[in-house]
Design an enzyme around this catalytic site. Structure first.
Site, PDB file in Angstrom:
ATOM      1  N   HIS A 198     -10.710   2.223  -0.622  1.00 24.81           N
ATOM      2  CA  HIS A 198     -10.886   1.795   0.768  1.00 24.81           C
ATOM      3  C   HIS A 198     -11.683   0.495   0.741  1.00 24.81           C
ATOM      4  CE1 HIS A 198     -10.731   3.432   5.081  1.00 24.81           C
ATOM      5  NE2 HIS A 198      -9.517   3.472   4.578  1.00 24.81           N
TER       6      HIS A 198
ATOM      7  N   HIS B 120       0.816  -1.210   0.000  1.00 21.13           N
ATOM      8  CA  HIS B 120       0.000   0.000   0.000  1.00 21.13           C
ATOM      9  C   HIS B 120       0.854   1.266   0.000  1.00 21.13           C
ATOM     10  CE1 HIS B 120      -3.726   2.231   0.678  1.00 21.13           C
ATOM     11  NE2 HIS B 120      -3.047   2.985   1.529  1.00 21.13           N
TER      12      HIS B 120
END
Length: 749
Positions: free
Chosen positions: A97, A51
């Site tokens: 998300h 990430h």
């Protein structure tokens, strides 16, 4: 309080539990020349996570075009920036998300909105509009209604409270997302070009200040962990890693930061997002070529006994890290105090190139910043096309039975989850707050007013993941082209885009091949259409128990409307207007909604895309809109011409109007009606304007077909079907809510 601190012992097993490989653990020990402290291991694990480091993608991402004459900021900052004239620029980004929203849909979606808002105002821009791109599993899956309702409530609950309108988006349902939904959030803000702020540390000795909410234990290893691993049967246990947001505090934080930025008090500012305090400090130091020293005991907390490790990695929401100019600390505190927010000094900038953190005088972290940023691992993963690729493309139309009732097929498609109205969703969002919204959700693109000018900003978001599953190269091209086309038909000239690239596990060669092909397709489409990628996000590991999602490279695009009064919407306006099809329908049913919904098949090659013709079509639509030639314009996309005609009749927020149409011949009826051939636009024009449009189409070498005229209370496609538009509109508008409630009422949700 006992301030003595002892790090937990670090071993290879502990490192692997943190997501590091054995090779990565050996590499970090070589960098340090010793075994890391427990805190250092935590720092490496988040900064080297997929990430934060983009270790599987960043070499490929360099292929994308990222610059242009109006581009003020490309990838590498919190958001991209594009100049729009009048001393103004727009700042925008889309980000995922996904995993948090699957585990805890309300808070996962809400904090996704909060995070993307902070990425925008940290650049000095006031957020003025948001979009979202959502992917859910099959509507027949018992968990889908719960996820849909939770995500939509989370987006609305946060965005509505913070006062930023949600003006558009897209929603798709596919069984490929049953175990891993996608929640991609986009925000755009406006900034003066002389008041842009960046997250680059500078000035040794300048104070590092913490502002906003206090730090808690929520979100420890949150986004950095959840976005860097697959799901399995135990994923529900990760619920504590999902952060909880507070939109009212976010609103205060926006206003305090924007007030702060009107004064010459700070050097840099960054949101504490994924990996929290660690990533914000390290990334600011890395961009500026500096070091940072943090005094962790100075960090405000809302719980007793929080450890240095937790302080470094917490992802508590509504927090920012800023570097103030030396001597300005009290002025910064005073501004935040007026907004009932804390601001305190927790460290300083150094010139030693190190990220250091101390706990009551004991140094618990000492790492070269470069080791955490530009020298982080980068991999060239093996890439192999799927073994069944040829079989996926196999589709013989001669073996496809023709429907006996095309009217029945039209209604079946109009009320299917992907084509039915999404009004049930967007009515839960405040899309008018701020009084900038000119075109609200329900047309091809949203249009917002750029106050103080005659201009407007067009916003669109697109991706057909079914195309990308069948052919990721062409599917990615179509995602770029359709996002741009939706702007052009609305009267906006496409400027630049932000991408959110959602894929499965990059360590699997098939997934990496999908990603490689996607980047190549996006690159070629952007180059052909003169577009730049200015920001974005890569979301890997969207898998559950080994099953990857369909590749979903979401494209959020921004365009400029030179005169906002010249915007165009997709619905027919007045009786007697001539209905025209720009572009050519071809025998292309591969990957279509018709093939999936009516025949239950996902097969064939996606439609072909001629980028040269696409560019000419977009230019014609944009110039015709700005000259006031078009009464309506609508991209022909999923569901083909039949759905585009129906939507043009029934998608007006307040009324429906009919049309009488005769389709050109030469193709079998289901192809004429439901083919999803690219580079087609359905327009309506007053009769007096038609010759001018025809002349423009000839000059651009674009096919033009006169289909009929607007009017009456029925949609009639001669030879195929005839329906009252009021009946079609009711069925289309209510279909999604009826399906959601039917699954919930079954008692299995």
């Amino acid at each position: 309080m006992n301030t003595a601190h002892r790090s937990l012992p670090v071993t290879l097993q502990v490192a692997q539990e943190h997501g590091l490989t054995a090779e990565e653990y050996q590499r970090l020990m070589q960098i340090l020349g010793r075994t890391p402290t427990f805190e250092e291991l935590g720092v490496f694990s988040v900064m080297w996570s997929e990430h934060c480091s983009y270790k599987s993608s960043r070499r490929l991402l360099r292929q994308l075009p990222t610059s242009g004459p109006q581009i003020l900021q490309g990838p590498g900052e919190n958001a991209g920036i594009v100049e729009v004239g009048d001393g103004l620029a727009v700042v925008f980004k889309i980000e995922s998300h996904n995993h948090p929203s699957f585990i805890e849909p309300y808070h996962g979606a809400a904090t996704g909105v909060g995070g993307i808002l902070r990425d925008i105002f940290t650049m000095g821009a006031r957020p003025i509009a948001s979009l979202n791109s959502l992917r859910f599993g099959s509507l027949d899956h018992p968990r889908t209604p719960y996820l849909v309702k939770g995500v939509v409530a989370g987006i609305g609950g946060y965005g509505n409270c913070v006062g930023v309108p949600t003006v558009g988006g897209e929603v798709y349902f596919d069984a490929g997302y049953n175990g891993n939904i996608l929640v991609n959030a986009f925000t755009l803000g406006v900034v003066r070009t002389d008041r842009i702020f960046r997250a680059r540390a500078a000035g040794a000795g300048n104070p590092v200040m913490y502002v906003g909410s206090r730090t808690g234990r929520d979100g420890i290893h949150g986004a950095s962990l959840l976005a860097s691993r697959e799901f399995d049967a135990r994923s529900e246990e990760l619920r504590p890693a999902v952060q909880v947001g507070d939109p009212f505090t976010e609103k205060l934080l926006i206003e305090a930061c924007l007030e702060l930025m009107q004064r010459d008090l700070i050097v840099a500012i960054q949101d504490m997002g994924a990996a929290g305090l660690t990533s914000s400090a390290v990334e600011m130091a890395g961009r500026g070529g500096m070091g940072i020293l943090l005094q962790l005991e100075a960090v405000p907390t809302r719980e007793e006994g929080i450890t240095p490790y937790e302080l470094l990695l917490s992802e508590s929401q509504e927090r920012m890290l800023l570097i103030a100019k030396a001597g300005c600390e009290e002025e910064v505190r005073a501004i935040f105090s007026r907004w009932d927010l804390e601001a305190c000094v927790i460290g300083r900038v150094t010139d030693d190139g190190l990220f250091r953190a101390c706990w009551h005088g004991q140094e618990v972290v000492r790492i070269p910043v470069s080791a955490l940023t530009q020298d982080a691992p980068a991999y060239e993963r093996p890439a192999t096309p799927p073994a069944d690729l040829a079989a996926r493309h196999r589709l013989d139309l001669t073996d496809l039975p023709s429907p006996s009732d095309y009217g029945e097929v039209l209604v079946q498609l109009l009320t299917s989850p992907n084509l039915a109205s999404k009004e049930w969703i967007y009515r839960q969002y405040d899309f008018l707050v701020g009084s900038n919204t000119v075109v609200q959700p329900g047309s091809d693109a949203a249009i917002i007013r750029l106050k103080g000018t005659r201009k407007g900003i067009g916003l669109s978001v697109d991706c057909n993941s079914r195309y990308c599953l069948l052919d990721p190269y062409r599917g990615a091209q179509i995602a770029v082209a359709e996002a741009a086309r939706n702007l052009a038909v609305s009267g906006a000239r496409p400027l630049a885009l932000s991408d959110c690239l959602n894929f499965g596990n990059p360590e699997k060669p098939e997934v990496m091949w999908q990603f490689q092909q996607t980047i190549a397709g996006m690159r070629d489409a952007c180059l052909a259409l003169d577009l730049a990628v200015v920001s974005g996000n890569v979301s890997f590991y969207n898998e559950t128990e080994g099953r990857a999602i369909p590749p979903t490279p979401t494209v959020a695009m921004v365009g400029i409307v030179p005169d906002v009064t010249r915007h165009v919407t997709q619905w027919f306006k007045q009786e007697g207007d001539i209905i025209v099809l720009l572009g050519e329908t071809k025998a292309e049913l591969g990957g279509s909604e018709y093939l999936a919904v009516v025949h239950g098949r996902v097969a064939g090659a996606p439609p072909a895309l001629d980028l040269s013709q696409e560019k000419r079509l977009q230019e014609l639509c944009f110039t015709a809109a700005q000259e006031g030639l078009l009464a309506s314009a609508h991209d022909v996309a999923e569901g083909g011409l039949a759905i585009a005609l129906a939507e043009a009749c029934i998608s007006h927020p307040d009324k429906a109007i009919g049309a009488r149409v005769r389709l050109p011949g030469g193709l079998r009826p289901d192809v004429l009606l439901f083919s999803e051939s690219q580079s087609r636009v359905l327009v309506s024009v007053p009769p007096a304007v038609l010759p001018r449009l025809q002349a423009r189409a000839r000059a651009a070498a674009l096919p033009l077909f006169i289909l009929g005229e607007v009017g009456g209370s029925e949609l009639e496609v001669q030879g195929y079907y005839r329906f009252p538009v009021a009946m079609l509109q009711h069925a289309w508008r209510t279909a999604l809510a009826r399906r959601l409630e039917a699954v919930s009422a079954s008692g299995t949700a």
